[in-house]
Write a protein that holds these residues in place. Structure first.
Motif, PDB file in Angstrom:
ATOM      1  N   THR B  41       1.027  -1.177  -0.110  1.00 15.14           N
ATOM      2  CA  THR B  41       0.004  -0.167  -0.082  1.00 15.14           C
ATOM      3  C   THR B  41       0.935   1.049  -0.017  1.00 15.14           C
ATOM      4  OG1 THR B  41      -0.230  -0.312   2.344  1.00 15.14           O
ATOM      5  CG2 THR B  41      -2.043  -1.007   0.941  1.00 15.14           C
ATOM      6  N   ARG B 149       4.896   7.658  24.164  1.00 13.00           N
ATOM      7  CA  ARG B 149       3.943   6.546  23.520  1.00 13.00           C
ATOM      8  C   ARG B 149       4.672   6.216  21.997  1.00 13.00           C
ATOM      9  NH1 ARG B 149      -0.025   8.481  27.127  1.00 13.00           N
ATOM     10  NH2 ARG B 149      -0.446  10.166  25.845  1.00 13.00           N
ATOM     11  N   ARG B 153       3.825  -0.191  13.619  1.00 13.06           N
ATOM     12  CA  ARG B 153       2.828  -0.660  12.405  1.00 13.06           C
ATOM     13  C   ARG B 153       2.614  -2.096  12.823  1.00 13.06           C
ATOM     14  NH1 ARG B 153       2.630   1.770   7.549  1.00 13.06           N
ATOM     15  NH2 ARG B 153       1.127   0.111   7.164  1.00 13.06           N
ATOM     16  N   GLU B 154       1.719  -2.586  11.924  1.00 11.72           N
ATOM     17  CA  GLU B 154       1.207  -4.169  12.282  1.00 11.72           C
ATOM     18  C   GLU B 154       2.521  -4.939  11.835  1.00 11.72           C
ATOM     19  OE1 GLU B 154       0.046  -2.265  10.171  1.00 11.72           O
ATOM     20  OE2 GLU B 154      -0.208  -3.114   8.277  1.00 11.72           O
ATOM     21  N   SER B 157       3.802  -5.738   8.128  1.00 10.14           N
ATOM     22  CA  SER B 157       3.977  -4.432   7.398  1.00 10.14           C
ATOM     23  C   SER B 157       5.054  -4.095   6.883  1.00 10.14           C
ATOM     24  CB  SER B 157       3.504  -3.274   8.202  1.00 10.14           C
ATOM     25  OG  SER B 157       4.309  -2.053   7.830  1.00 10.14           O
ATOM     26  N   ALA B 177       3.458  -1.136  22.691  1.00 15.40           N
ATOM     27  CA  ALA B 177       3.387  -0.110  21.634  1.00 15.40           C
ATOM     28  C   ALA B 177       2.034  -0.106  20.955  1.00 15.40           C
ATOM     29  CB  ALA B 177       4.475  -0.051  20.422  1.00 15.40           C
ATOM     30  N   LEU B 178       1.547   1.183  20.646  1.00  9.63           N
ATOM     31  CA  LEU B 178       0.336   1.362  19.781  1.00  9.63           C
ATOM     32  C   LEU B 178       0.473   0.935  18.449  1.00  9.63           C
ATOM     33  CD1 LEU B 178      -0.740   4.800  21.096  1.00  9.63           C
ATOM     34  CD2 LEU B 178      -1.837   2.443  22.008  1.00  9.63           C
ATOM     35  N   THR B 179      -0.539   0.381  17.875  1.00  7.36           N
ATOM     36  CA  THR B 179      -0.298  -0.350  16.461  1.00  7.36           C
ATOM     37  C   THR B 179      -1.456   0.399  15.601  1.00  7.36           C
ATOM     38  OG1 THR B 179       0.488  -2.218  17.480  1.00  7.36           O
ATOM     39  CG2 THR B 179      -0.106  -2.305  14.934  1.00  7.36           C
ATOM     40  N   GLN B 180      -0.799   1.013  14.301  1.00  9.33           N
ATOM     41  CA  GLN B 180      -1.993   1.649  13.598  1.00  9.33           C
ATOM     42  C   GLN B 180      -1.636   1.233  12.376  1.00  9.33           C
ATOM     43  OE1 GLN B 180      -3.755   2.803  15.733  1.00  9.33           O
ATOM     44  NE2 GLN B 180      -4.063   4.974  14.860  1.00  9.33           N
ATOM     45  N   GLU B 181      -2.594   0.782  11.540  1.00  4.61           N
ATOM     46  CA  GLU B 181      -2.646   0.314  10.384  1.00  4.61           C
ATOM     47  C   GLU B 181      -2.384   0.823   9.098  1.00  4.61           C
ATOM     48  OE1 GLU B 181      -6.718   1.185   9.141  1.00  4.61           O
ATOM     49  OE2 GLU B 181      -5.188   1.730  10.474  1.00  4.61           O
ATOM     50  N   GLU B 188      -1.848  10.606  11.783  1.00  5.89           N
ATOM     51  CA  GLU B 188      -2.849  11.295  12.540  1.00  5.89           C
ATOM     52  C   GLU B 188      -2.613  11.259  13.933  1.00  5.89           C
ATOM     53  OE1 GLU B 188      -5.499  13.755  12.688  1.00  5.89           O
ATOM     54  OE2 GLU B 188      -5.144  13.004  10.552  1.00  5.89           O
ATOM     55  N   LEU B 189      -2.462   9.906  14.555  1.00  8.72           N
ATOM     56  CA  LEU B 189      -2.135   9.615  15.926  1.00  8.72           C
ATOM     57  C   LEU B 189      -1.024  10.639  16.422  1.00  8.72           C
ATOM     58  CD1 LEU B 189      -2.920   8.272  18.401  1.00  8.72           C
ATOM     59  CD2 LEU B 189      -1.401   6.447  17.573  1.00  8.72           C
ATOM     60  N   GLY B 192      -1.874  14.374  16.822  1.00 11.21           N
ATOM     61  CA  GLY B 192      -2.671  14.777  18.012  1.00 11.21           C
ATOM     62  C   GLY B 192      -2.100  14.276  19.360  1.00 11.21           C
ATOM     63  N   ASP B 193      -1.096  13.716  19.641  1.00  4.26           N
ATOM     64  CA  ASP B 193      -0.537  13.133  20.912  1.00  4.26           C
ATOM     65  C   ASP B 193       0.811  13.792  21.394  1.00  4.26           C
ATOM     66  OD1 ASP B 193       0.037  11.895  23.169  1.00  4.26           O
ATOM     67  OD2 ASP B 193      -0.381   9.996  22.820  1.00  4.26           O
TER      68      ASP B 193
ATOM     69  N   ARG C 129      -7.841  11.244  26.209  1.00  8.43           N
ATOM     70  CA  ARG C 129      -6.438  11.574  26.206  1.00  8.43           C
ATOM     71  C   ARG C 129      -6.334  12.667  27.320  1.00  8.43           C
ATOM     72  NH1 ARG C 129      -3.866  11.286  21.298  1.00  8.43           N
ATOM     73  NH2 ARG C 129      -4.724  12.943  20.620  1.00  8.43           N
ATOM     74  N   ILE C 215     -10.290  -0.868  14.899  1.00 10.56           N
ATOM     75  CA  ILE C 215      -9.016  -0.761  14.776  1.00 10.56           C
ATOM     76  C   ILE C 215      -8.640   0.764  14.829  1.00 10.56           C
ATOM     77  CG2 ILE C 215      -7.455  -0.678  12.703  1.00 10.56           C
ATOM     78  CD1 ILE C 215      -8.475  -3.301  11.774  1.00 10.56           C
ATOM     79  N   GLY C 219      -6.054   1.317  19.584  1.00 13.94           N
ATOM     80  CA  GLY C 219      -4.666   1.095  19.848  1.00 13.94           C
ATOM     81  C   GLY C 219      -3.995   0.045  19.205  1.00 13.94           C
ATOM     82  N   ASN C 220      -4.633  -1.124  19.341  1.00 16.03           N
ATOM     83  CA  ASN C 220      -4.126  -2.155  18.788  1.00 16.03           C
ATOM     84  C   ASN C 220      -2.873  -2.838  19.361  1.00 16.03           C
ATOM     85  OD1 ASN C 220      -6.447  -1.962  17.129  1.00 16.03           O
ATOM     86  ND2 ASN C 220      -5.232  -0.610  15.780  1.00 16.03           N
ATOM     87  N   THR C 221      -2.613  -2.535  20.546  1.00 14.99           N
ATOM     88  CA  THR C 221      -1.330  -2.859  21.203  1.00 14.99           C
ATOM     89  C   THR C 221      -1.286  -4.621  21.477  1.00 14.99           C
ATOM     90  OG1 THR C 221       0.042  -2.887  23.117  1.00 14.99           O
ATOM     91  CG2 THR C 221      -2.162  -2.357  23.388  1.00 14.99           C
ATOM     92  N   PRO C 231      -4.742   0.672  25.897  1.00 14.49           N
ATOM     93  CA  PRO C 231      -5.009   0.317  24.435  1.00 14.49           C
ATOM     94  C   PRO C 231      -5.340  -1.440  24.443  1.00 14.49           C
ATOM     95  CG  PRO C 231      -2.927   1.084  24.570  1.00 14.49           C
ATOM     96  CD  PRO C 231      -3.434   1.034  25.986  1.00 14.49           C
ATOM     97  N   ARG C 233      -6.260  -4.992  21.545  1.00 18.16           N
ATOM     98  CA  ARG C 233      -6.315  -5.398  20.214  1.00 18.16           C
ATOM     99  C   ARG C 233      -7.478  -6.547  20.352  1.00 18.16           C
ATOM    100  NH1 ARG C 233      -1.644  -7.337  16.040  1.00 18.16           N
ATOM    101  NH2 ARG C 233      -1.058  -5.416  16.655  1.00 18.16           N
ATOM    102  N   LEU C 241      -5.839  -6.347  10.479  1.00 17.16           N
ATOM    103  CA  LEU C 241      -4.547  -5.681  10.819  1.00 17.16           C
ATOM    104  C   LEU C 241      -3.313  -6.324   9.871  1.00 17.16           C
ATOM    105  CD1 LEU C 241      -4.177  -4.269  14.311  1.00 17.16           C
ATOM    106  CD2 LEU C 241      -3.901  -3.035  12.154  1.00 17.16           C
ATOM    107  N   GLU C 242      -3.401  -7.771  10.034  1.00 17.01           N
ATOM    108  CA  GLU C 242      -2.191  -8.678   9.584  1.00 17.01           C
ATOM    109  C   GLU C 242      -2.379  -9.311   8.257  1.00 17.01           C
ATOM    110  OE1 GLU C 242      -0.610 -10.472  12.905  1.00 17.01           O
ATOM    111  OE2 GLU C 242      -0.049  -8.784  13.952  1.00 17.01           O
ATOM    112  N   TYR C 245      -0.712  -8.769   5.088  1.00 19.68           N
ATOM    113  CA  TYR C 245       0.932  -8.944   5.019  1.00 19.68           C
ATOM    114  C   TYR C 245       1.183 -10.366   5.111  1.00 19.68           C
ATOM    115  CZ  TYR C 245       1.150  -3.960   4.874  1.00 19.68           C
ATOM    116  OH  TYR C 245       1.211  -2.735   4.515  1.00 19.68           O
TER     117      TYR C 245
END
Lengths: 272, 271, 286
Positions: B41, B149, B153-154, B157, B177-181, B188-189, B192-193, C129, C215, C219-221, C231, C233, C241-242, C245
């Motif tokens: 992507t 923080r 990524r997932e 990726s 760790a936070l995970t964004q896709e 974006e995250l 904002g943080d 937050r 998602i 937060g998907n930790t 957070p 998942r 998410l996965e 891949y």
């Protein structure tokens, strides 16, 4: 305050039957009821006496049921309902803003045309009202259930299966259950809205028998389409036509010598 | 009509067959005319741009670009659905044995933080310690007293794999760790943080604060010169010899015109 | 007669192909997912929180907990709100207002989940937050977003159930001196119980299966959440998410996650169904 003196009925003061009943239990004063813009009751003046059975007769749409439902404010459930005038119960206006409507409905009980058992056991159906009123004592509840069922002539038929679902009873039994349910509240006034309309003659007879016994303790108002039933099972009769109270008087008098020609026509079956 | 169990069973089997018949042609009978480019992507927007330009030059060839992810692209290549797989990470050893990867451009990996964060640069070791969970407060890298923080990524990726390889040195990213896709969600995250730190494609990092790494500011020129340490390849992956139409597209991407296009989009050319 | 037969066969075919499709999907998921569960061991797969697919560690415990936590939160929020809406709209609201409000609530169901997720990210997450602490992306955020998403389902089906309660129950109860509220909670809610349960089941199905919005805000930790501000998942978000891949065992492990999700939903539904039918029998209705 002696409310009986303030009565002004269409046919003049009717002589109450029986002793000690000079004071009216309920006085309807200049009562007008509307659904939306349409007036369904016009300028009703009516007194209802204790220990008497009043039959309300008249063709469909004459306002009988509306009056009955006004006596314990069941019409309030309809968004479109409006009224003017007063209805006094023991001298107090029931439409006063300070009235506890739930308590009013316990004092003035209703049996509907169609049986309305709740989907529970017979016992719970009858104990429901007393429980709402705050009765918690198991023995007291048992007593009320039994006396209610006895007064409604249903006790012998169901005493061994109080735990069964009320919805499994026959139509006639269900209607007597509803009567028993109201009686368990020990009300002061009993309103019956064509209680026998869907019942067979035997069930009807049982309910009429119950009413005859009940009149010694209660003030009974019976709305009926059946003039013969009115003649059989009432002490006084009121005839309604198109939202007006045409006449009210002793049943024997109304049926044998009506003051208004329209009453005679209705009773003899000329219209309605 | 009465349905005996036996008859119902028969109808059921027929229905199964019907469904299978309807599904299966989709597996094999794809149209063979368009060149299918499937995968990363991260590469997808660039591949679409290239396809558009290429179609102007060669109107008889349709290029069909799809996303799905680097690994999905290689799978599509394996099953013959795709002519070209796109991949935003280096090929694994097994993959490299089966397929040929053609580097079409290089992309910097930007480490990004909130606009208000006074930190302007970190070393690779510091970033590793942050993402492994060893450092949990910005104070420890010379910043304000504020919880760090990390935003990752997932698993799987391409961007994450490149980051793991270039920064983490086989140290695991902390499971907290936070995970964004997507690149966009990371951006974006982090935007904002105030305490967040993330990594993403440099080509897509407009409008967000990028840190210098080991003292080198990330830019197209530092990536091209090899000074900026976090660089990953963008690959076109093929299986054996591609069809002539696909080969023409690859040639176009590697031509000076294709490379100029990629460069103007913030990537670093390879030719 | 003959035509009748043909039509009936055709209709049966159509219905059956729906079921057949479902059966094939189920079979495929199990075929892809089961081997890896067997290989890893059911206990390790379900009860280990160690998920490093590239190193061959497949433990989905954290996401089972995550899914359940988020669904529970969503049902507390959405179930309560939805049921309250249904009660107010059927019992205490003028008809004219209901005509406007019911379609409005049902319209909420038509909003794509990504829009809810986006609202969550833009408004709810920063709010959490700033006012409650933590990263904002959290169990709470996911529960609130899902709660709002299941609200229309719960409201609309509960309303139908409440409306289906015979009017005579209400009239009977009111005439015995019950107030509107007493009638509602002692008679009407009881009588509508199985329908309300169905609405909650469907809402729960939507909550546990929802992916996109979760998602975006969860937060998907990889860690197990220790509080509602942590957070998290979920099973579905892990697959989504996965998936793109994943290859090899990793891909199969995602299918196995699907198997677990499938089983969880089956179990929840059976419990809920059993409870509602038992209650209905007890109340003497049918």
């Amino acid at each position: 305050m002696n409310v009986a003196t303030s009565q002004s009925e269409v046919t003049g003061p009717a002589t109450p039957v029986g002793s000690g009943s000079h004071q009216a239990k309920i006085v309807v004063e200049d009562f007008i009821a509307f659904f939306g813009a349409q007036a369904v009751l016009r300028n009703i003046h009516l007194s209802i006496y204790p220990r008497q059975r009043l039959a309300i007769i008249g063709p469909a749409g004459s306002g009988k049921t509306t009056l009955l439902r006004s006596l314990n404010r069941l019409n309030d459930l309809d968004d479109d309902f409006r009224h003017t005038g007063r209805i006094l119960l023991d001298g107090g206006d029931i439409y006063d803003s300070s009235t506890d409507v739930a308590a009013l409905r316990r004092r003035v009980g209703t049996v509907y045309a169609v049986p309305t058992p709740l989907p529970w056991a017979i016992y719970d159906n009858i104990a429901y009202g007393p429980r709402l009123a705050g009765v918690r004592d198991r023995r007291r509840l048992d007593e009320l259930v039994e006396s209610g069922l006895r007064s409604a002539f249903l006790w012998d038929e169901v005493k061994d299966r109080l735990g069964e679902a009320a919805t499994n009873l026959s139509g006639g039994q269900q209607q007597r259950l509803c009567l028993a349910r109201v009686l368990a509240l020990e009300p002061e006034v009993l309103l019956l809205d064509e209680p026998c309309s869907g019942l067979d003659p035997i069930s009807t007879a049982k309910i009429e028998d119950a009413l005859a016994e009940l009149k010694s303790r209660y003030c009974v108002v019976l709305v009926t389409n059946n003039t013969k039933q009115a003649a059989r099972a009432s002490d006084r009769t009121a005839f309604f036509l198109m939202g007006e109270l045409v006449e009210v008087g002793l049943t024997t008098q109304v049926f044998t010598n009506p003051a208004d020609g329209r009453t005679g026509d209705y009773i003899t079956g000329h219209f309605g | 009509m009465d349905w005996s169990l036996k008859r119902l069973w028969l109808v059921f089997c027929l229905a199964v067959a019907l469904v299978l018949v309807m599904v299966c042609p989709g597996c094999k009978n794809r149209s063979r005319r368009a060149v299918s480019v499937v995968g990363s992507t991260s590469i997808q927007p660039f591949a679409e741009l290239l396809a558009g330009e290429f179609h102007k030059k060669a109107p008889d060839i349709e290029i069909d670009v799809q996303g799905g992810g680097s690994t999905a692209g290689i799978q599509a290549l394996a099953t013959g659905i795709a002519d070209i797989g796109t991949c935003s990470r280096s090929l694994s050893t097994e993959e490299a044995a089966l397929y040929k990867g053609i580097v079409i451009a290089r992309d910097g990996l930007a480490v990004v933080v909130h606009q208000s964060n006074p930190i302007n640069g970190l070393t690779r070791q510091q970033i590793q310690d942050i993402f492994s969970g060893k450092i949990t407060n910005w104070r420890d890298v010379g910043g304000p007293d504020m919880v760090v923080r990390p935003v990752s990524r997932e698993e799987g990726s391409g961007t994450r794999e490149a980051f793991t390889k270039l920064v983490m040195d086989n140290v695991l990213v902390a499971s907290s760790a936070l995970t964004q896709e997507s690149n966009g969600a990371v951006k974006e995250l982090v935007r904002g943080d105030p305490g967040a730190i993330g990594y993403m494609s440099l080509g897509l990092s407009g409008g967000i604060k990028c840190l210098s790494i080991d003292g080198v500011v990330p830019s197209a020129s530092t990536v091209a010169s090899g000074q900026y340490p976090l660089v990953r390849p963008f690959l076109f992956v093929v299986k054996g010899a591609p069809r002539p139409e696909a080969q023409r597209f690859i040639d176009f991407v590697l031509s000076s015109q294709g490379q100029r296009l990629l460069e103007s989009e913030g990537l670093v050319k390879v030719q | 007669m003959k035509r009748e037969k043909i039509i009936s066969v055709v209709l049966a075919m159509v219905a059956m192909s729906g079921i057949a499709g479902l059966a094939l999907i189920t079979a495929y998921i199990f075929k892809e997912g089961l081997p890896i569960i067997v290989r890893v061991g059911l206990k390790d797969f379900l009860l280990s929180g160690d998920w490093h697919p590239l190193e061959g560690k497949f433990g989905i415990f954290s996401w089972i907990v995550g899914s359940l936590a988020v669904t529970l939160g969503a049902m507390i929020i959405g179930g309560l709100l939805g049921l309250s809406c249904a009660v107010v709209l059927t019992q205490f609201c003028p008809r004219r207002l209901v005509v406007v409000l019911k379609p409005a609530i049902e319209l909420l169901a038509g909003i794509p989940s990504v829009v809810y997720g986006f609202m969550g990210v833009m408004i709810l997450v920063p709010w959490i937050r700033q006012h409650l602490g933590g990263p904002g992306l959290s169990v709470l955020a996911a529960a609130v977003v899902l709660g709002i998403m299941v609200l229309p389902t719960v409201t609309s089906i509960s309303m139908d159930a409440l409306r289906a309660v015979p009017r005579s129950y209400r009239d009977g109860s009111i005439a015995l001196g019950a107030t509107g509220w007493q009638t509602t909670h002692m008679v009407i809610l009881k009588a509508a119980k199985s329908g309300i349960m169905a609405s909650l089941i469907l809402g729960m199905g939507r909550a546990i299966g929802e992916t996109m919005a979760v998602i975006m805000v969860a937060g998907n930790t990889l860690d197990l959440p220790h509080g509602i501000l942590d957070p998290v998942r979920t099973l579905t978000s892990n697959i989504a998410l996965e998936m793109s891949y994943a290859s090899g065992d990793h891909r199969k492990a995602l299918f196995a996650t699907g198997v677990v999700l499938f089983v969880i939903i089956m179990i929840l539904n059976s419990i809920a169904l059993a409870v509602s039918s038992k209650r209905a029998r007890k109340a003497g209705v049918r």
